[in-house]
Design an enzyme around this catalytic site. Structure first.
Site, mmCIF file in Angstrom:
data_model
loop_
_atom_site.group_PDB
_atom_site.id
_atom_site.type_symbol
_atom_site.label_atom_id
_atom_site.label_comp_id
_atom_site.label_asym_id
_atom_site.label_seq_id
_atom_site.Cartn_x
_atom_site.Cartn_y
_atom_site.Cartn_z
ATOM 1 N N LYS A 194 0.866 -1.178 0.000
ATOM 2 C CA LYS A 194 0.000 0.000 0.000
ATOM 3 C C LYS A 194 0.899 1.222 0.000
ATOM 4 C CE LYS A 194 -3.619 2.391 2.518
ATOM 5 N NZ LYS A 194 -4.607 2.336 3.612
ATOM 6 N N ARG A 204 -10.778 9.876 1.881
ATOM 7 C CA ARG A 204 -10.648 10.551 3.187
ATOM 8 C C ARG A 204 -11.757 11.591 3.353
ATOM 9 N NH1 ARG A 204 -4.006 11.027 3.203
ATOM 10 N NH2 ARG A 204 -3.652 8.766 3.062
ATOM 11 N N LYS A 216 1.334 9.859 5.867
ATOM 12 C CA LYS A 216 1.391 8.442 6.247
ATOM 13 C C LYS A 216 2.673 7.764 5.737
ATOM 14 C CE LYS A 216 -3.644 7.896 6.764
ATOM 15 N NZ LYS A 216 -4.819 7.006 6.573
ATOM 16 N N GLU A 232 7.538 -7.029 1.522
ATOM 17 C CA GLU A 232 6.218 -7.037 2.167
ATOM 18 C C GLU A 232 5.442 -8.308 1.803
ATOM 19 O OE1 GLU A 232 4.974 -5.195 4.397
ATOM 20 O OE2 GLU A 232 5.968 -3.261 4.354
ATOM 21 N N LYS A 247 -2.144 -1.517 -3.809
ATOM 22 C CA LYS A 247 -3.015 -0.344 -3.748
ATOM 23 C C LYS A 247 -2.209 0.931 -3.807
ATOM 24 C CE LYS A 247 -6.148 1.858 -0.556
ATOM 25 N NZ LYS A 247 -6.770 1.832 0.726
ATOM 26 N N SER A 273 -10.224 5.489 -4.705
ATOM 27 C CA SER A 273 -11.162 6.595 -4.865
ATOM 28 C C SER A 273 -10.715 7.628 -5.902
ATOM 29 C CB SER A 273 -11.400 7.264 -3.509
ATOM 30 O OG SER A 273 -10.179 7.690 -2.930
ATOM 31 N N TYR A 312 -14.869 1.082 -7.103
ATOM 32 C CA TYR A 312 -16.120 1.851 -6.985
ATOM 33 C C TYR A 312 -16.939 1.763 -8.267
ATOM 34 C CZ TYR A 312 -13.573 3.408 -2.950
ATOM 35 O OH TYR A 312 -12.857 3.398 -1.783
#
Ligand code: PBG
Length: 322
Positions: A194, A204, A216, A232, A247, A273, A312
């Site tokens: 991610k 958000r 982040k 990872e 992602k 998004s 979405y």
């Protein structure tokens, strides 16, 4: 010319024969935004066509989507500031509206594959995915909170937990805790690679979950890196993840390919998004055709090696195919 590649493109029927990748509504997981209350369906301003639903209307939406062939949903809660605190305690309150809704979805639709989100940000007064102390995100202390949240979601009947927090060691920690408590059937779809991305902006907005300070970057990955994705993925594989997720999707098709070439687990990609909003914004201006852009985007994600796509666009895709 002995070789004329155009011969294999000469008609629709020939093109169909040589088509390598196909998309099905079965490949898709539809992310849904949940709010407290009743009879609420509020459009997310930055995501035209995507709504925040109260439980009653979300159940209706799920029923409608199931009729279109969508069978997997990922539910994200939007909490009011008043229920947030620094340790995200609302996330494991058994009477909280998110856990109640998850239970009700599985009660009414036991056949759906229900996915949930494991991270502190929707419940955190700091707006971060981990526990904050003196401006730093504490890894190991966060695991304990994620563990309690995971158990509460497993108890609610969720099929797949989605740890989206990027803390080290959380997949193994959650796996052990689930197994010790008899939830050996609960799956984990790890947000393996991610990235710290600009494309999460509209999400958000939808959840009012933007970080209150900083960014982040100490836990989400640097968009410049791909080798790190292998580290990872190795860890998540060893720690017992059932699915590996990349992602966002579009700027990271090479990472999807890298993981699908190197790991035998099903790879998921999250068409996030911002990737949705870009298409909708351009289409609203008449600058591109939304349906065609959607199909091309979803196809490219599948072609790059993703077996599963969180998007979405799921309902629109299903409507187009029905
Ligand atoms: C947070 C979380 C994010 C998304 C899913 N889970 C946002 C973030 O990391 O800030 C983004 C999804 C999207 O943009 O569609 N745990």
């Amino acid at each position: 010319m002995q070789r004329r590649p155009r011969r294999n493109r000469k008609s629709e029927s020939v093109r169909n024969l040589v088509e390598e990748t196909s998309l099905s509504v079965k490949d898709l997981i539809f992310p849904l935004f949940l709010i407290d209350g009743a009879r609420q369906k509020i459009e997310v301003k930055s995501m035209p066509g995507i709504f925040r639903f109260s439980q009653d209307l979300m159940l209706k939406e799920i029923e409608e989507c199931m009729k279109l062939g969508i069978s997997s949903f990922d539910v994200f809660p939007a909490y009011p500031e008043s229920l947030k605190n620094s340790t995200a305690t609302e996330s494991f309150n058994p009477e909280t509206f998110y856990l109640k809704a998850l239970r009700e979805i599985k009660r009414q639709f036991p056949e759906v594959c229900l996915m949930s989100d494991v991270a502190m940000d929707p419940y955190s007064s700091d707006g971060h995915d981990g526990l904050v102390k003196n401006g730093k995100i504490l890894n190991d202390e966060t695991l304990e909170i994620l563990g309690r949240m995971s158990l509460a979601q497993a108890e609610a009947g969720v099929d797949i937990l989605g740890p989206s927090d990027m803390m080290d060691g959380r997949v193994g920690y959650i796996r052990n805790l689930l197994d010790e408590n008899g939830f050996t059937e609960t799956s984990i779809m790890s947000y393996t690679a991610k990235y710290a991305s600009a494309f999460y902006g509209p999400f958000r907005d939808a959840l009012d979950s933007a970080p209150k300070f900083g960014d982040k970057k100490t836990y989400q990955m640097n968009p410049a890196n791909s080798q790190e994705a292998l580290i990872e993925a190795d860890l998540d594989f060893e720690e017992g993840a059932d699915f590996l997720m990349v992602k966002p999707a579009l700027s990271y098709l090479d990472i999807i390919k890298l993981l699908s070439d190197n790991f035998p687990l099903p790879i998921a990609a999250y068409n996030v998004s911002g990737e949705y909003s870009m298409v909708k914004a351009a289409a609203a201006q008449g600058w591109l055709d939304s349906d065609r852009a959607m199909l091309e985007i979803l196809l490219s994600i599948k072609r790059s090696g993703a077996k599963i796509i969180l998007s979405y666009f799921a309902k629109e895709f299903a409507l187009l195919k029905s």
